[in-house]
Design a protein around this motif. Sequence first.
Motif, PDB file in Angstrom:
ATOM      1  N   LEU A 110       0.831  -1.209   0.000  1.00 41.25           N
ATOM      2  CA  LEU A 110       0.000   0.000   0.000  1.00 41.25           C
ATOM      3  C   LEU A 110       0.857   1.248   0.000  1.00 41.25           C
ATOM      4  CD1 LEU A 110      -3.031  -0.811   2.280  1.00 41.25           C
ATOM      5  CD2 LEU A 110      -2.683  -1.213  -0.138  1.00 41.25           C
ATOM      6  N   LYS A 111       2.007   1.179   0.679  1.00 38.01           N
ATOM      7  CA  LYS A 111       2.902   2.333   0.723  1.00 38.01           C
ATOM      8  C   LYS A 111       3.384   2.649  -0.696  1.00 38.01           C
ATOM      9  CE  LYS A 111       7.402   3.595   2.389  1.00 38.01           C
ATOM     10  NZ  LYS A 111       8.622   2.832   2.244  1.00 38.01           N
ATOM     11  N   GLU A 112       3.702   1.597  -1.427  1.00 39.81           N
ATOM     12  CA  GLU A 112       4.158   1.797  -2.801  1.00 39.81           C
ATOM     13  C   GLU A 112       3.068   2.495  -3.630  1.00 39.81           C
ATOM     14  OE1 GLU A 112       5.128  -1.825  -4.817  1.00 39.81           O
ATOM     15  OE2 GLU A 112       5.441  -0.745  -6.690  1.00 39.81           O
ATOM     16  N   TYR A 113       1.835   1.995  -3.536  1.00 46.10           N
ATOM     17  CA  TYR A 113       0.736   2.591  -4.292  1.00 46.10           C
ATOM     18  C   TYR A 113       0.462   4.023  -3.821  1.00 46.10           C
ATOM     19  CZ  TYR A 113      -0.233  -2.130  -5.974  1.00 46.10           C
ATOM     20  OH  TYR A 113      -0.135  -3.353  -6.552  1.00 46.10           O
ATOM     21  N   TYR A 114       0.550   4.201  -2.507  1.00 49.70           N
ATOM     22  CA  TYR A 114       0.313   5.534  -1.940  1.00 49.70           C
ATOM     23  C   TYR A 114       1.326   6.536  -2.498  1.00 49.70           C
ATOM     24  CZ  TYR A 114      -0.059   9.202   1.633  1.00 49.70           C
ATOM     25  OH  TYR A 114      -0.218  10.389   2.283  1.00 49.70           O
ATOM     26  N   GLU A 115       2.583   6.107  -2.539  1.00 54.30           N
ATOM     27  CA  GLU A 115       3.615   7.026  -3.030  1.00 54.30           C
ATOM     28  C   GLU A 115       3.440   7.337  -4.506  1.00 54.30           C
ATOM     29  OE1 GLU A 115       7.174   5.099  -1.638  1.00 54.30           O
ATOM     30  OE2 GLU A 115       7.256   6.424   0.122  1.00 54.30           O
ATOM     31  N   ILE A 116       3.056   6.316  -5.270  1.00 58.29           N
ATOM     32  CA  ILE A 116       2.820   6.557  -6.700  1.00 58.29           C
ATOM     33  C   ILE A 116       1.674   7.553  -6.875  1.00 58.29           C
ATOM     34  CG2 ILE A 116       1.998   5.495  -8.845  1.00 58.29           C
ATOM     35  CD1 ILE A 116       3.556   2.980  -8.005  1.00 58.29           C
ATOM     36  N   LEU A 117       0.606   7.355  -6.106  1.00 58.39           N
ATOM     37  CA  LEU A 117      -0.540   8.276  -6.203  1.00 58.39           C
ATOM     38  C   LEU A 117      -0.146   9.686  -5.778  1.00 58.39           C
ATOM     39  CD1 LEU A 117      -3.348   5.994  -4.782  1.00 58.39           C
ATOM     40  CD2 LEU A 117      -3.302   7.009  -7.061  1.00 58.39           C
ATOM     41  N   LEU A 118       0.586   9.778  -4.667  1.00 61.46           N
ATOM     42  CA  LEU A 118       1.025  11.096  -4.183  1.00 61.46           C
ATOM     43  C   LEU A 118       1.867  11.810  -5.230  1.00 61.46           C
ATOM     44  CD1 LEU A 118       2.261  11.138  -0.495  1.00 61.46           C
ATOM     45  CD2 LEU A 118       0.210  12.118  -1.490  1.00 61.46           C
ATOM     46  N   ASN A 119       2.811  11.071  -5.821  1.00 62.78           N
ATOM     47  CA  ASN A 119       3.676  11.672  -6.825  1.00 62.78           C
ATOM     48  C   ASN A 119       2.890  12.145  -8.029  1.00 62.78           C
ATOM     49  OD1 ASN A 119       6.088  11.421  -5.518  1.00 62.78           O
ATOM     50  ND2 ASN A 119       6.487   9.379  -6.283  1.00 62.78           N
ATOM     51  N   THR A 120       1.891  11.344  -8.416  1.00 63.42           N
ATOM     52  CA  THR A 120       1.115  11.695  -9.602  1.00 63.42           C
ATOM     53  C   THR A 120       0.257  12.924  -9.329  1.00 63.42           C
ATOM     54  OG1 THR A 120       1.019   9.347 -10.028  1.00 63.42           O
ATOM     55  CG2 THR A 120      -0.418  10.744 -11.338  1.00 63.42           C
ATOM     56  N   ILE A 121      -0.492  12.867  -8.229  1.00 65.96           N
ATOM     57  CA  ILE A 121      -1.356  13.999  -7.897  1.00 65.96           C
ATOM     58  C   ILE A 121      -0.495  15.208  -7.558  1.00 65.96           C
ATOM     59  CG2 ILE A 121      -3.117  14.801  -6.266  1.00 65.96           C
ATOM     60  CD1 ILE A 121      -3.841  11.705  -6.090  1.00 65.96           C
ATOM     61  N   GLY A 122       0.700  14.932  -6.999  1.00 62.72           N
ATOM     62  CA  GLY A 122       1.613  15.998  -6.602  1.00 62.72           C
ATOM     63  C   GLY A 122       2.147  16.805  -7.767  1.00 62.72           C
ATOM     64  N   ILE A 123       1.963  16.308  -9.007  1.00 63.27           N
ATOM     65  CA  ILE A 123       2.437  17.050 -10.186  1.00 63.27           C
ATOM     66  C   ILE A 123       1.915  18.480 -10.143  1.00 63.27           C
ATOM     67  CG2 ILE A 123       1.958  17.318 -12.656  1.00 63.27           C
ATOM     68  CD1 ILE A 123       2.531  14.501 -13.094  1.00 63.27           C
ATOM     69  N   VAL A 124       0.647  18.622  -9.728  1.00 61.15           N
ATOM     70  CA  VAL A 124       0.024  19.947  -9.722  1.00 61.15           C
ATOM     71  C   VAL A 124       0.822  20.914  -8.844  1.00 61.15           C
ATOM     72  CG1 VAL A 124      -2.044  21.226  -9.081  1.00 61.15           C
ATOM     73  CG2 VAL A 124      -2.251  19.023 -10.207  1.00 61.15           C
ATOM     74  N   ASP A 125       1.158  20.463  -7.633  1.00 60.49           N
ATOM     75  CA  ASP A 125       1.914  21.348  -6.747  1.00 60.49           C
ATOM     76  C   ASP A 125       3.363  21.440  -7.175  1.00 60.49           C
ATOM     77  OD1 ASP A 125      -0.034  22.247  -4.991  1.00 60.49           O
ATOM     78  OD2 ASP A 125      -0.059  20.313  -3.973  1.00 60.49           O
TER      79      ASP A 125
END
Lengths: 189, 333
Positions: free
Chosen positions: B306-321
């Motif tokens: 889950l940590k791996e998926y969480y980090e991938i999601l964070l990085n992707t959504i984090g593109i905006v910031d």
Amino acid sequence: MDLTTIIIIVAIIFIIVVPLMLYNSLIRKRNQVENVFASLDALLKKRYDLIPNLVATVQNYMQHEKETLTKITELRTKAISGNITPSESVDLNNQITNILRSIQVQVENYPDLKASTNFLQLQAALNEVEEQISAGRRAYNAVTTEYNTAIEVFPSNILARMMNFTRRPLFEITEAERQNVDVKSLFKN
Amino acid sequence: MHSIDEFYQFYLENFSNTNSELYKELNPYRQKAIKFFLTAISGILLAALFFILISFYEHEFDRFSNTLQGLIIGFIVLFIITILVFLGLGFSAAKKYKDIFKERVIRKIIEYIDPNLKYYPNKFIERSLFTIPNFFPNYSIDKYEGDDLVEGVIGKTPIRFSELHVQEKRRTDKSTYYVDIFKGLFINVDFNKHFKGRTYVLPDKNDKTYAKLFFLGEKQNTVYGELVKLENPEFEKICAVFSSDQIEARYILSTSLMNRIVQFRNRINREVFLCFANSQIYVAIPYKKNLFEPKIMHKTIKFELLKEYYEILLNTIGIVDELNLNVRIWTKE
């Protein structure tokens, strides 16, 4: 055909083809510089067009800044008059940039103005054109550096000298832009 | 954004307790799937053994009466059908398990990151959107699949992304097979400035070298546009930029955006394909494995997964910031 003939033919082709290619390359680089300079000019014009709007919007609010507004109008008139050298144009535009920046800072003292939609739209348009101009300068510097290098390195420098190609100046960042923003001085007045 | 420690707490509260509702829902399908698969595998082994025996005693088999031969063949056919049925049941249970996992776990993680985001486990980015940047012009798309579509607005910036698996069909004399064109995450984000042309930021592998190889380096046109040389050496080392407009490329790639792309690239430590077109950004990030999928053999959902998926999601959504796309000081609202 013996070996000497082949060598001679190759040498002749080499002597003709290489300078031709160098020549073409130099011309292409010079045209690129001119092309980018023209695009940059178009962007500067876009900014000249915004200035009267800005002055019209701002002058009702900024009673104390009359002088600044007169100055920028004068500079604009001079810049669009047409009979100025490129270096004068660079100088004028640096001044315009500085004044526009100072107007944006002074706006902080006029809350009504800051809240007006008209001004906000204008500010966005100005930000945009400033950023485009800065991109244009970077593009100009990139192609000019390439051109300057080409006319200075061997062997194209020989050809460049024959064709009377000279170095072109880069856009330098103005002293004001280079300094970090001094937040304290903004609050002094 | 929540830290990894906070996410660990979130994991402990929601996904670690094997007596929770979640596991009560998941476990029956997990057990079923494993049971069916094991039965099918033992069946396959048994069948293999049987065929070996038959091949040893082939001449004996010929001596059997026709009825007996027919019976044996009939039995074999029936046996194979049973194996297939068990495999089918196994796959359907595994699919059900996956659906619940996505619905109950992945959805919850996405909501945890930002409650405004919507998640559609079975939808994906449309083909027409994928083909806009045309990142891989040398291939023709024959198979277009995907899942895990996420969409929403972060601050002022709309974002959409999903997993995609795009393939091309190849034929040899004997068989046809598929080769991957792209497998990974495809992201579409609104950009904060208006522009007209098209600018690509690609991983600097060969394109720039090819472009530079041409004599004296002036014929630098590629399918992606003209090569743009930028002044940030770190950026230039990892990216190759091509654009339809030299000035516009620099307008988009401001000095700060270049730094931000370098940081983003270094942090996710992967190849990134970026295309700026129609005042939007299209990003393709290749991943070898299938993302956001459960591991059915694990009895509990592991934090590492889950940590791996969480980090991938964070990085992707984090593109905006990360790319500062919420700064809207230009004419684009």
